[in-house]
Scaffold this active site. Structure first.
Site, PDB file in Angstrom:
ATOM      1  N   ASP A 405      32.360 -38.562  36.981  1.00 58.61           N
ATOM      2  CA  ASP A 405      32.858 -38.088  35.689  1.00 58.61           C
ATOM      3  C   ASP A 405      34.387 -38.028  35.749  1.00 58.61           C
ATOM      4  O   ASP A 405      34.980 -38.175  36.817  1.00 58.61           O
ATOM      5  CB  ASP A 405      32.256 -36.698  35.447  1.00 58.61           C
ATOM      6  N   GLU A 408      38.590 -41.414  33.915  1.00 54.57           N
ATOM      7  CA  GLU A 408      39.479 -42.260  33.072  1.00 54.57           C
ATOM      8  C   GLU A 408      40.798 -42.565  33.765  1.00 54.57           C
ATOM      9  O   GLU A 408      41.329 -43.651  33.509  1.00 54.57           O
ATOM     10  CB  GLU A 408      39.695 -41.557  31.725  1.00 54.57           C
ATOM     11  N   ASP A 483      31.430 -36.608  25.893  1.00 54.80           N
ATOM     12  CA  ASP A 483      31.272 -35.251  25.340  1.00 54.80           C
ATOM     13  C   ASP A 483      31.094 -35.253  23.828  1.00 54.80           C
ATOM     14  O   ASP A 483      32.039 -35.023  23.067  1.00 54.80           O
ATOM     15  CB  ASP A 483      32.474 -34.393  25.729  1.00 54.80           C
TER      16      ASP A 483
END
Ligand code: GLC
Length: 797
Positions: A405, A408, A483
């Protein structure tokens, strides 16, 4: 006619007259007077690559996206030349390169324009960073539609939109918000019943304009790097998508449990809570295969550690969960806590594995543990090190699967939400700044994770999931849409996102069912599960700070509906696994938007809600409260309403009843749908038989069932079982032929065949050309027979 000189406005530069033309095996080079080189590579009859150098020299050719196993090969190529243009002709398409401007036009062999440059390639020098902003503009054809582009939370048809690719942590994003977590610079254009695709393989921030700024123009450009794009000709969209997916790769088969139902929350801890959760699933008899541990299982959010207070003996816990049929999936983030007493940090520091700023210091940014540094996953040595970190983590704990997770990478408390742009990266020997490496950072992290997990769960198959992705990430990982929010609008968004990801080569995807932020009411949760069980990846996840989101967190009616639908997913596992196999083998998207399914029917071009699950099941989620049903478009052909058995003719919109315990599901007439019994988890039951639901059709239809050991790699040695069925229905007769392949011996020996929608009463049955009695096949009046799994032909009259 506009000349190039007139076009040198706003600092844009253009190629001029072609002065040199040369061929070098499968490559063609066209050089303009002002030093622009266009390189055209023939990959397949219908797949070409276009690259442009602005100053006579190409950058070293390197891509993270392209699969090393992609197909190459084509038939004879013809070359020609006119006063105006050079021509290259494959057995499918013809490329014209304009001698005056280097502009390209591609036609099919009937002279239909598939795609043509407007201004074509042009560029702007970038004085701040060096290099160029590279641009391409093309003519949008009359009535052209656009699809693809990864996880965009917007209408499936991108006509009229402008969109950007810069992977971004977008907590609680909204409809049309852009960019999100993924960068997939691939689109499909469709006009005049011709589909083609463009993959702009450039990892800088890229931009696409689909008839937004100018109605007749499509353009794409990047903040740096090369104009480097692949072109795929259909004319069917399925060929385009498969060619793109072949080029960027498909994953290996996941373990079957990864296709079961998964339950997650931020965060389940301590151990007692995890155990309670697990036993509640079993007590309520709601199937579930995996439980996720979010960041709180770690010691102070330090990756590769355990919080020993909450999880005193992870190995024992993981083992006990496994005994009960649950796999444990744990989170690993890229940010490594800056802490000189923390071994991972120390090791990375000593080995010089962290990303550095342009002027030398190690890059730091805040994530969950506070200040962190970030391994440079674009360095192969760092990837190897990272993969090895899983050795102890997985071996010591028995954990099977890993969730990457924040890759990015997400950085908190800075407006950019990510690493500073001057951060340096190895980029596998092509050093660059974060401007170029940003979009592939997460991909390289999950690639390293995949290598590690694969190595240390061997001989089992790995399962990993990532949030950030660039084209090609599907080779290593599954993904989810990040999300989202517990709203009805987000249910719609999840639907279009997963369809779009499937069309963009990333089939193994799903959303946080029920919504990550905020809390759904029971009705929204139930409706979301009803859709989510048809997504290739099926997991409930929520931020946990707004209340519970387990199947039993609402009321009994909701629990019952959720159970019923999760059970349906488990029954459909052989069908789902078969579609995964087709995705792996041929790049066929697991979900198909209606336009993919039937592009010749123009009604499908602007549909968003309906999709085909696999090849033969039509699903349409309910996306608003208090619905007793909905209007939906049923594509052309004959379809059986799954709930009522009613057979409908498609090609039109229909009202379909679907009270809270149903959603519209239709089975294509002629389909043979395999089903397993309901299990609480994959492998719970020894399979005694395989059920085949046969949906009558007057006509013919092909169906497939793929099975194997459900885990491990024996299937690669031919140990799989492939059943190809051909159904031929007549007014008073139904014939099913079976063609088998593979050496896997399925644990069951018989098939339970249910005939649905038969227009005649069964009086005669022949198996492999021999008459059998109704008793032989256990026919007891309800259109079900049981026969040996190895039959070759079955005739009922
Ligand atoms: C991010 C993830 C989310 C996770 C949370 C805590 O927001 O997208 O899934 O629960 O971080 O780790």
């Amino acid at each position: 006619m506009i000349t190039n000189t007139e076009l040198e406005f706003k600092g844009n530069l253009y190629p001029t007259q072609v002065v040199e033309y040369r061929k070098d095996s499968d490559k063609y080079y066209f050089t303009s007077q002002n030093g622009v080189i266009l390189e055209i590579t023939i990959l397949r009859n219908s797949a070409l690559r276009f690259r442009y150098a602005t100053d006579r020299v190409f950058e070293p050719d390197f891509s993270y996206a392209i699969s090393p196993n992609h197909s190459r090969g084509y038939d004879e190529i013809q070359e020609d030349e006119t006063d105006m243009a050079y021509l290259i002709k494959t057995s499918k398409i013809c490329v014209f390169v304009d001698k005056a401007s280097l502009r390209v036009r591609i036609e099919d062999l009937n002279g239909n324009v598939i795609n043509e440059d407007e201004l074509g390639f042009h560029w702007e020098e970038n004085y701040e960073f060096g290099g160029n902003t590279v641009k391409m503009s093309k003519v949008a054809q009359a009535g052209e539609s656009f699809y693809g582009m990864g996880d965009k939370a917007t209408h499936t048809n991108l006509k009229g939109k402008r969109t950007h690719n810069w992977v971004t942590d977008q907590y609680a994003y909204s409809k049309d918000q852009d960019p999100l977590y993924k960068a997939v610079p691939f689109y499909v254009g469709l006009h005049n019943d011709i589909a083609y695709g463009v993959f702009f393989d450039n990892t800088f921030c890229t931009h696409f304009d689909f008839s937004h700024e100018r109605r007749n123009i499509t353009s794409f450009w990047a903040d740096g790097g090369e104009m480097n794009y692949y072109f795929f000709y259909g004319p069917e969209m399925r060929r385009v998508v498969r060619a793109y997916t072949d080029l960027t790769g498909t994953p290996e088969l996941p373990p079957l449990w990864a296709l079961g139902f998964h339950q997650s929350k931020w965060s389940y801890y301590p151990e007692s809570r995890v155990k309670k959760l697990a036993s509640k699933f079993r007590k309520l008899q709601i199937p579930c295969d995996a439980i996720y541990l979010d960041i709180d299982y770690m010691d102070g959010f330090r990756c590769f550690t355990w919080d020993k207070k909450h999880f005193p003996d992870p190995k024992r816990m993981v083992e006990e969960l496994e005994d009960d049929g649950f796999k444990t999936v744990i989170m690993i983030d890229p940010g490594i806590k800056v802490d000189r007493d923390y071994w991972v940090y120390k090791e990375a520091l000593e080995k010089d594995y962290f990303c550095k700023r342009a002027d030398g210091p190690i890059m730091q940014g805040k994530v969950w543990p506070g200040p962190c540094s970030f391994p440079d996953f674009t360095n192969p040595e760092v990837r190897e090190w990272w993969a090895e970190l899983y050795k102890d983590l997985l071996k010591d704990s028995g954990v099977h699967a890993v969730w990457n997770d924040m890759n990015e990478p997400a950085v908190m408390e800075v407006p950019s939400k990510t690493a500073p742009l001057d951060t340096r990266h190895h980029y596998d020997g092509h050093p660059c700044s974060h401007r170029k490496a940003h979009n592939i950072y997460g991909m390289q992290m999950v690639r390293a994770t995949y290598e590690g997990v694969k190595k240390y769960v061997f001989p089992k198959r790995p399962f990993v999931i990532t949030r950030a992705a660039y084209s090609g990430t599907q080779r290593f990982s599954s993904t989810w849409t990040g999300d989202n929010v517990a709203t009805w609008e987000h249910l719609w968004i999840a639907n279009v996102q997963v369809q779009r990801l499937c069309l963009s080569g990333m089939s193994f995807s799903g959303s946080d069912i029920g919504g990550f932020a905020e809390q759904p009411n029971g009705e929204l949760f139930a409706r979301w599960v009803q859709m989510g069980i048809f997504h290739p990846f099926c997991r409930v996840h929520s931020s946990g700070d707004h209340g519970d989101q387990e199947p039993w967190s609402f009321d009994e009616e909701v629990t019952d509906i959720v159970r019923k639908f999760i059970e349906l997913r488990y029954q459909l596992l052989p069908y789902l696994y078969t579609m995964f196999w087709k995705y792996v083998k041929e790049g066929v998207p697991m979900l198909k938007s209606l336009v993919y399914y039937d592009q010749m029917d123009h009604q499908t071009h602007f549909r968003t809600d309906e999709f085909i699950f696999g090849e033969q099941i039509l699903v349409c989620p309910i996306q608003e409260p208090n619905a007793k049903g909905r209007r939906m478009y049923v594509p052309r052909g004959k379809w059986h309403n799954y709930w009522t058995g009613e057979v409908v003719d498609g090609g039109m919109e229909k009202w379909v009843a679907a009270d809270i315990d149903k959603i519209p599901i239709f089975i294509k007439s002629g389909a043979i749908i395999p089903k397993y019994p309901v299990q609480q988890y994959v492998g719970e039951k020894e399979l005694k038989e395989l059920t085949l639901n046969v949906y009558y059709l007057e006509g013919t239809e092909l169906s497939t069932v793929y099975e194997d050991g459900q885990d491990g790699y024996d299937y690669k040695k031919g140990e799989y079982s492939l059943r190809n069925f051909k159904l031929t229905g007549k007014s008073k007769e139904l014939i099913i032929q079976q063609f088998k392949d593979g050496t896997f011996i399925t644990p069951y020996s018989q098939l339970r065949i249910n005939f649905i929608g038969l227009p005649f009463k069964i009086r005669k049955i022949q198996v492999d050309n021999e008459a059998v009695t109704q008793k032989d096949v256990q026919l007891n009046g309800n259109n079900t027979i049981v026969i040996d799994k190895n039959f070759s032909s079955l005739v009922i009259k």
